[in-house]
Design an enzyme around this catalytic site. Structure first.
Site, PDB file in Angstrom:
ATOM      1  N   CYS A   8       0.866  -1.180   0.000  1.00  0.00           N
ATOM      2  CA  CYS A   8       0.000   0.000   0.000  1.00  0.00           C
ATOM      3  C   CYS A   8       0.905   1.233   0.000  1.00  0.00           C
ATOM      4  CB  CYS A   8      -0.979  -0.013   1.177  1.00  0.00           C
ATOM      5  SG  CYS A   8      -0.243   0.241   2.805  1.00  0.00           S
ATOM      6  N   ARG A  14      -3.352  -0.606   5.293  1.00  0.00           N
ATOM      7  CA  ARG A  14      -3.914  -1.677   4.456  1.00  0.00           C
ATOM      8  C   ARG A  14      -2.981  -2.854   4.231  1.00  0.00           C
ATOM      9  NH1 ARG A  14      -5.367   1.886  -0.505  1.00  0.00           N
ATOM     10  NH2 ARG A  14      -3.448   2.815   0.254  1.00  0.00           N
ATOM     11  N   ASP A 114      -8.270   3.798   1.267  1.00  0.00           N
ATOM     12  CA  ASP A 114      -7.289   3.999   2.325  1.00  0.00           C
ATOM     13  C   ASP A 114      -7.976   4.529   3.590  1.00  0.00           C
ATOM     14  OD1 ASP A 114      -5.134   4.571   3.935  1.00  0.00           O
ATOM     15  OD2 ASP A 114      -3.958   5.481   2.314  1.00  0.00           O
TER      16      ASP A 114
END
Length: 142
Positions: A8, A14, A114
């Site tokens: 990420c 994440r 996100d």
């Protein structure tokens, strides 16, 4: 053994959640796999998993340990069998850096938003879990 790398932006939300979730699923299925995570940026270098991400993992019974955020290295990329981006920006940055490679792919056919920006760690957890289940089934040939 297969090596999977989740990627990420900063490697504190994440990708770390995906690493923990997939490792937990793989261990419970008996799959021999190495799972790691990294970011496309070094701005969070050395930081642990973001506290709200830890809370959502803990609430779902997913174990995790101290993490040190870092930017993906050339060695990590070359030694990984599958490199999974969590959004299109991460995917494009991976392709820009390492070239178009079949091992680079998205976790889902859509982005995992996100939670650093949305604040919605529960939705990120659900999306990541869905993608991890699909990946596990694919790897195990189910």
């Amino acid at each position: 053994m297969i090596k999977i790398l989740f990627v990420c932006h900063g490697n504190i939300c994440r990708s770390t959640m995906a690493e923990a979730i997939f490792r937990y699923m793989a261990n419970n299925s008996g799959l021999d796999v190495e799972v790691e995570s990294a970011g496309v940026s070094n701005e969070e270098e050395g930081n642990d998993i973001y506290p709200p991400a830890k809370r959502v993992l803990g609430a779902h019974g997913i174990p995790f340990s101290r993490h040190y955020a870092h930017r993906i290295t050339d060695e990590e990329f070359s030694s990984s069998d599958i490199v999974i981006a969590l959004d299109y920006s991460n995917y494009r940055r991976l392709v820009s850096r390492f070239g178009k490679d079949a091992k680079i792919r998205m976790l889902l056919d859509r982005e995992v938003e996100d939670p650093w920006y949305t604040g919605d760690f529960e939705t990120a957890y659900r999306d990541i879990t869905e993608g991890c289940r699909n990946l596990l089934s694919e790897i195990m040939g189910k």
